[in-house]
Design an enzyme around this catalytic site. Structure first.
Site, PDB file in Angstrom:
ATOM      1  N   TYR A  30      33.344  30.134  52.102  1.00  0.00           N
ATOM      2  CA  TYR A  30      33.011  30.385  50.692  1.00  0.00           C
ATOM      3  C   TYR A  30      32.222  29.206  50.091  1.00  0.00           C
ATOM      4  CZ  TYR A  30      33.938  30.535  45.652  1.00  0.00           C
ATOM      5  OH  TYR A  30      33.808  30.508  44.292  1.00  0.00           O
TER       6      TYR A  30
ATOM      7  N   ASN B 259      32.995  24.275  42.768  1.00  0.00           N
ATOM      8  CA  ASN B 259      33.438  22.957  43.250  1.00  0.00           C
ATOM      9  C   ASN B 259      33.678  22.978  44.757  1.00  0.00           C
ATOM     10  OD1 ASN B 259      36.650  23.002  43.780  1.00  0.00           O
ATOM     11  ND2 ASN B 259      36.172  24.419  42.129  1.00  0.00           N
ATOM     12  N   HIS B 260      33.857  24.169  45.342  1.00  0.00           N
ATOM     13  CA  HIS B 260      34.124  24.217  46.795  1.00  0.00           C
ATOM     14  C   HIS B 260      32.872  23.913  47.631  1.00  0.00           C
ATOM     15  CE1 HIS B 260      38.227  25.087  46.050  1.00  0.00           C
ATOM     16  NE2 HIS B 260      37.853  26.010  45.163  1.00  0.00           N
TER      17      HIS B 260
HETATM   18  P1  NAI Z   1      36.000  37.786  40.628  1.00  0.00           P
HETATM   19  O1  NAI Z   1      36.364  37.995  42.053  1.00  0.00           O
HETATM   20  O2  NAI Z   1      36.961  38.221  39.589  1.00  0.00           O
HETATM   21  O3  NAI Z   1      34.573  38.435  40.332  1.00  0.00           O
HETATM   22  C1  NAI Z   1      33.576  38.561  41.286  1.00  0.00           C
HETATM   23  C2  NAI Z   1      32.996  39.942  41.156  1.00  0.00           C
HETATM   24  O4  NAI Z   1      31.960  40.099  42.139  1.00  0.00           O
HETATM   25  C3  NAI Z   1      34.027  41.050  41.414  1.00  0.00           C
HETATM   26  O5  NAI Z   1      34.090  41.936  40.310  1.00  0.00           O
HETATM   27  C4  NAI Z   1      33.520  41.738  42.657  1.00  0.00           C
HETATM   28  O6  NAI Z   1      33.762  43.143  42.676  1.00  0.00           O
HETATM   29  C5  NAI Z   1      32.033  41.425  42.628  1.00  0.00           C
HETATM   30  N1  NAI Z   1      31.454  41.531  43.959  1.00  0.00           N
HETATM   31  C6  NAI Z   1      31.979  41.078  45.128  1.00  0.00           C
HETATM   32  N2  NAI Z   1      31.209  41.450  46.162  1.00  0.00           N
HETATM   33  C7  NAI Z   1      30.182  42.161  45.641  1.00  0.00           C
HETATM   34  C8  NAI Z   1      29.067  42.821  46.210  1.00  0.00           C
HETATM   35  N3  NAI Z   1      28.870  42.831  47.538  1.00  0.00           N
HETATM   36  N4  NAI Z   1      28.211  43.442  45.388  1.00  0.00           N
HETATM   37  C9  NAI Z   1      28.410  43.453  44.035  1.00  0.00           C
HETATM   38  N5  NAI Z   1      29.453  42.846  43.446  1.00  0.00           N
HETATM   39  C10 NAI Z   1      30.332  42.207  44.228  1.00  0.00           C
HETATM   40  O7  NAI Z   1      35.700  36.211  40.501  1.00  0.00           O
HETATM   41  P2  NAI Z   1      35.497  35.359  39.187  1.00  0.00           P
HETATM   42  O8  NAI Z   1      36.636  34.445  39.036  1.00  0.00           O
HETATM   43  O9  NAI Z   1      35.099  36.237  38.059  1.00  0.00           O
HETATM   44  O10 NAI Z   1      34.238  34.475  39.618  1.00  0.00           O
HETATM   45  C11 NAI Z   1      32.921  34.840  39.251  1.00  0.00           C
HETATM   46  C12 NAI Z   1      31.952  33.923  39.972  1.00  0.00           C
HETATM   47  O11 NAI Z   1      32.243  32.576  39.632  1.00  0.00           O
HETATM   48  C13 NAI Z   1      32.021  34.008  41.481  1.00  0.00           C
HETATM   49  O12 NAI Z   1      30.728  33.849  42.011  1.00  0.00           O
HETATM   50  C14 NAI Z   1      32.881  32.829  41.860  1.00  0.00           C
HETATM   51  O13 NAI Z   1      32.600  32.386  43.170  1.00  0.00           O
HETATM   52  C15 NAI Z   1      32.471  31.823  40.807  1.00  0.00           C
HETATM   53  N6  NAI Z   1      33.473  30.822  40.540  1.00  0.00           N
HETATM   54  C16 NAI Z   1      34.627  31.140  39.906  1.00  0.00           C
HETATM   55  C17 NAI Z   1      35.552  30.158  39.616  1.00  0.00           C
HETATM   56  C18 NAI Z   1      36.798  30.451  38.862  1.00  0.00           C
HETATM   57  O14 NAI Z   1      37.593  29.516  38.672  1.00  0.00           O
HETATM   58  N7  NAI Z   1      37.042  31.685  38.404  1.00  0.00           N
HETATM   59  C19 NAI Z   1      35.355  28.768  40.043  1.00  0.00           C
HETATM   60  C20 NAI Z   1      34.106  28.547  40.729  1.00  0.00           C
HETATM   61  C21 NAI Z   1      33.196  29.540  40.933  1.00  0.00           C
HETATM   62  C1  15L Z   2      36.664  28.913  42.930  1.00  0.00           C
HETATM   63  O1  15L Z   2      35.507  28.763  43.331  1.00  0.00           O
HETATM   64  C2  15L Z   2      37.317  30.241  42.962  1.00  0.00           C
HETATM   65  O2  15L Z   2      36.412  31.285  42.676  1.00  0.00           O
HETATM   66  C3  15L Z   2      38.497  30.333  42.020  1.00  0.00           C
HETATM   67  O3  15L Z   2      39.254  31.477  42.350  1.00  0.00           O
HETATM   68  C4  15L Z   2      39.363  29.075  42.107  1.00  0.00           C
HETATM   69  O4  15L Z   2      39.899  28.952  43.394  1.00  0.00           O
HETATM   70  C5  15L Z   2      38.514  27.871  41.786  1.00  0.00           C
HETATM   71  O5  15L Z   2      37.376  27.809  42.622  1.00  0.00           O
HETATM   72  C6  15L Z   2      39.290  26.542  41.916  1.00  0.00           C
HETATM   73  O6  15L Z   2      38.861  25.686  42.681  1.00  0.00           O
HETATM   74  O7  15L Z   2      40.290  26.399  41.228  1.00  0.00           O
END
Ligand code: NAI
Ligand code: 15L
Length: 272
Positions: A132, A108-109
């Site tokens: 981001y 959403n960002h």
């Molecule tokens: P997270 O930070 O827990 O997981 C991201 C993973 O990517 C981490 O395990 C990290 O070690 C790995 N990573 C980072 N840099 C790396 C690199 N250079 N090479 C290989 N791996 C790398 O985040 P989360 O919450 O699991 O999010 C997963 C995906 O979903 C991300 O792309 C995030 O931007 C996206 N996202 C998450 C949201 C949420 O509410 N959790 C909302 C919107 C998008």
């Molecule tokens: C994201 O994209 C981030 O990965 C997560 O950590 C939250 O900040 C989420 O958006 C959000 O908007 O709540």
């Protein structure tokens, strides 16, 4: 059984998806840190998304790439550049070379500076709220180009807030449950065609700001709703900060915000 390459496997959502996809797919997992929970039959590789040769090698022979690895919150431009911009380019390039489809974790960002009283469709203007968010907008455009130019099918999931449960008032609108995330990714993997699709990743929350194309096009059906958590009281920065409260991106918009006056209501498309 298709072979899926899942990046970000050690992260919060990567762990959810590893567990949720393992019964139907052969999983190739990667992260820059070690994943502690690896489902039976899956293989894990420690690697950096910025390392092109290694990422391309990991893409060999896969049917789909579920790309969730990233710097997942605001960081310096240089940090975002390596993992999110360079890394996502490597993923799309790996998909092109192997005829694989991509399911990408956008956010959403990418549209965070739309106001909260705007109802958005998938084709709304990109209004990134951070380096981001810019990286997610760029990655969506990679998906656009790789479909238009090379026929790489992809779905960019503009995920709201995917956590075990919503934690503030904003997330009553943006929340995506883990079960709904898994269902949405499964629908993207199973769809006959995707082209270049942008879908919101949001549960059945009353009053949510985003339209329902994934429900209409690929049979996504949300089983959860943040409505059950409606008693959440105000208290987080998203709830209290006037800039955060105004925009869909919440605290990401408020972080470092230095306009002398808030943006006026958008009167003309592309201005404001
Ligand atoms: P997270 O930070 O827990 O997981 C991201 C993973 O990517 C981490 O395990 C990290 O070690 C790995 N990573 C980072 N840099 C790396 C690199 N250079 N090479 C290989 N791996 C790398 O985040 P989360 O919450 O699991 O999010 C997963 C995906 O979903 C991300 O792309 C995030 O931007 C996206 N996202 C998450 C949201 C949420 O509410 N959790 C909302 C919107 C998008
Ligand atoms: C994201 O994209 C981030 O990965 C997560 O950590 C939250 O900040 C989420 O958006 C959000 O908007 O709540």
């Amino acid at each position: 059984m298709s072979t899926i390459f899942l990046t970000g496997a050690a992260g919060n959502l990567g762990r959810v998806l590893s567990a949720g996809l393992a019964d139907e797919h052969k999983l190739r997992l990667m992260d820059i840190v070690t994943a502690r929970q690896i489902p039976d039959g899956a293989v894990f590789r420690l690697a950096d998304l910025a390392d092109k040769d290694t990422v391309l090698a990991l893409c060999e022979g896969v049917d789909a790439i579920v790309h969730f690895g990233a710097i997942s919150t605001e960081a310096s431009f240089e940090e975002v550049l390596e993992a999110n911009l360079r890394g996502t380019y490597h993923i799309f390039e790996g998909a092109r070379r192997n005829g694989a489809r991509v399911v990408f974790a956008s956010s959403n960002h990418a549209i965070g500076f739309h106001q909260r009283d705007e109802a958005l469709t998938e084709d709304c203007q990109l209004r990134p709220d951070s380096y981001y968010g810019l990286s997610k907008a760029y990655s969506e455009l990679l998906g656009r180009t790789y479909w238009d130019k090379y026929g790489v099918e992809n779905a960019c999931l503009r995920i709201g807030s995917c956590f075990a449960e919503p934690v503030d008032r904003r997330q009553l609108y943006t929340w995506l449950s883990f079960a709904d995330l898994t269902a949405l990714v499964r629908c993207c993997l199973a769809a006959d065609t995707l082209g270049h699709a942008v879908y919101w990743g949001v549960s059945e929350n009353t009053g949510r700001w985003w339209s329902d194309l994934a429900r209409e096009q690929i049979g996504f059906s949300s089983e959860d709703s943040a409505d059950a958590y409606g008693s959440i009281v105000e208290g987080s920065e998203d709830d209290m900060n006037p800039v955060a409260r105004r925009y869909q991106g919440g605290a990401f918009c408020a972080d470092g915000y230095s306009r002398s006056s808030p943006a006026p209501r958008q009167l003309f498309r592309g201005r404001g």
